[in-house]
Scaffold this motif. Structure first.
Motif, PDB file in Angstrom:
ATOM      1  N   ILE A  32      -3.396  10.121  52.230  1.00 20.44           N
ATOM      2  CA  ILE A  32      -3.195   9.749  53.593  1.00 20.44           C
ATOM      3  C   ILE A  32      -2.205  10.664  54.272  1.00 20.44           C
ATOM      4  O   ILE A  32      -1.154  11.079  53.666  1.00 20.44           O
ATOM      5  CB  ILE A  32      -2.835   8.190  53.721  1.00 20.44           C
ATOM      6  N   SER A  33      -2.325  11.145  55.349  1.00 19.96           N
ATOM      7  CA  SER A  33      -1.386  12.065  56.233  1.00 19.96           C
ATOM      8  C   SER A  33      -0.152  11.250  56.245  1.00 19.96           C
ATOM      9  O   SER A  33      -0.034  10.046  56.591  1.00 19.96           O
ATOM     10  CB  SER A  33      -1.912  12.376  57.445  1.00 19.96           C
ATOM     11  N   SER A  34       0.997  11.914  56.325  1.00 25.07           N
ATOM     12  CA  SER A  34       2.375  11.307  56.478  1.00 25.07           C
ATOM     13  C   SER A  34       2.552  10.485  57.934  1.00 25.07           C
ATOM     14  O   SER A  34       3.207   9.396  57.841  1.00 25.07           O
ATOM     15  CB  SER A  34       3.566  12.299  56.438  1.00 25.07           C
TER      16      SER A  34
END
Length: 409
Positions: A32-34
């Motif tokens: 998952i993207s930060s």
């Protein structure tokens, strides 16, 4: 009137819940993207907030719809979260092992990254848990199963060889919300064509009025030797606040009348004699006796007038009674029938394996147990309470056939 809220346990649960959720998000970070990660806190925090708010609004008259929805959603999320985290803990233990080997064998030590396959396995397992809970809430709680046992006794009167009884327990009518599904359970009971029907307690959750919508359903149950019942811990109304002791006693008296209206002969520390072809067996029933749930029943009173070696069947709601008083009683009680545990409505029974968290509370919590040449059967329950569903431990209709052990030369 509001219930008192146990703030300390709730605070501890919330803290543990958030810590576990944080650990799970660190495992999900590679996928998952930060920028998206902080948003994944919204759902668990919302669940926790709704549950906490509903607790503050909880009255002694029963849980609100908000409480039921938030509690069930929190339960499903928390259990699936635990399963995911367990998979990641195993993965991290594996990583620690690799790290130890690398530290010993390599000069340029690098701590190994978490294998992404472990994350996918965790997601898969958590998804299966969610699916199981959704099924249990919408279908599983009415997925009635007939479980059959054939029990052999060397002292069974010949006339009762092949005698069949059907047992159900823990109806908890206040939780039932699907009359059509309940009717299917009643039809399944009657299709067993047993000689005797017995009900081993907890007709309601708290109040007698809960069973009124289902009186016509349960009154359809008929057996040639009769329908008999006992009371369970919930039938006494101990878990709600009453205006007075008189109101509580009147509720219990009304419940006893409903047993009669249904056609159940309620056994209150007493016994009846069942006769067939000039021979007899004893059917005894006691008021609820359970460690931690009220020790009301009087076994000696129920057996008064019987002899030591007569063939006896005992109805006693709580299986802890069998452990404490019945299995070694001087007067032989060949078969005891209980309920109470529900198998906690959650567990696993397949491939010869049987597990439920309730086993940490009860030595024997479901099915047949034999000890000291005596049998105990613990029915998994017809209804449900608390958690409005069943996962892996399905509602049970027990059919027991009594057989005479053949003499050998």
């Amino acid at each position: 009137m509001r219930r008192k809220i146990p703030f300390v346990p709730i605070f501890i649960f919330a803290l543990v819940f958030l810590l576990i959720n944080g650990y799970a998000l660190t495992a999900l970070a590679p996928l998952i993207s930060s920028a998206l990660l902080p948003w994944l806190w919204i759902f668990p925090l919302t669940l926790l907030a709704l549950f906490s708010f509903s607790l503050t609004r909880l009255s002694v008259d029963g849980p609100s719809s908000l409480f039921k929805i938030s509690a069930h959603a929190l339960l499903v999320y928390f259990v699936s979260l635990l399963v995911f985290v367990l998979a990641e803990v195993i993965t991290d233990i594996y990583r620690l092992g690799l790290a130890g080997v690398n530290y010993i064998t390599q000069s340029n030590f690098v701590y190994p990254e978490r294998p992404i396959i472990g994350v996918y396995i965790g997601i898969l397992l958590a998804s299966l848990i969610i699916i199981a809970f959704v099924y249990g809430i919408f279908k599983g709680k009415y997925a009635y199963r007939v479980i059959r046992h054939t029990l052999y006794f060397d002292d069974l009167p010949d006339a009762f060889d092949g005698f069949k009884l059907t047992q159900i327990s823990d109806v908890h009518a206040g939780s039932l919300n699907n009359p059509k599904a309940v009717q299917k359970g009643i039809d399944l009971i009657n299709r067993q064509q047993a000689d005797l029907f017995v009900f081993t307690g907890d007709l309601v959750n708290n109040k007698a009025e809960e069973v009124k919508p289902y009186i016509n359903h349960f009154s359809q149950i008929k057996a040639p030797f009769g329908q008999f019942s006992v009371l369970g811990n919930h039938d006494y109304g101990d878990y709600v606040k009453w205006e007075s002791d008189i109101s509580k006693r009147e509720n219990l008296q009304q419940l006893k009348k409903y047993h009669a209206e249904i056609g159940f002969r309620l056994l209150l520390d007493e016994h009846v004699t069942l006769e067939k072809n000039g021979q007899k067996i004893i059917l005894a029933g006691i008021e609820n006796w359970g460690l931690g749930f009220g020790e009301r029943g009087d076994l000696e009173k129920a057996l008064q007038g019987t002899t030591k070696d007569e063939f006896k069947i005992l109805l006693s709601h709580d299986p802890s009674h069998w452990e404490a008083q019945v299995k070694n009683h001087p007067s032989k009680i060949q078969l005891s029938l209980a309920g109470h545990t529900h198998g906690m409505q959650f567990g696993f029974e397949a491939f010869g394996l049987k597990w439920s968290p309730v086993q940490f509370r009860y030595k024997h919590w479901a099915g047949i147990k034999k000890e000291n040449r005596r049998y105990l059967n613990v029915n998994r329950g017809f209804g449900f309470i608390g958690f409005s569903g069943r996962v892996g431990i399905w509602p049970e209709i027990t059919v027991i056939e009594l057989r005479k052990t053949k003499a050998t030369n």
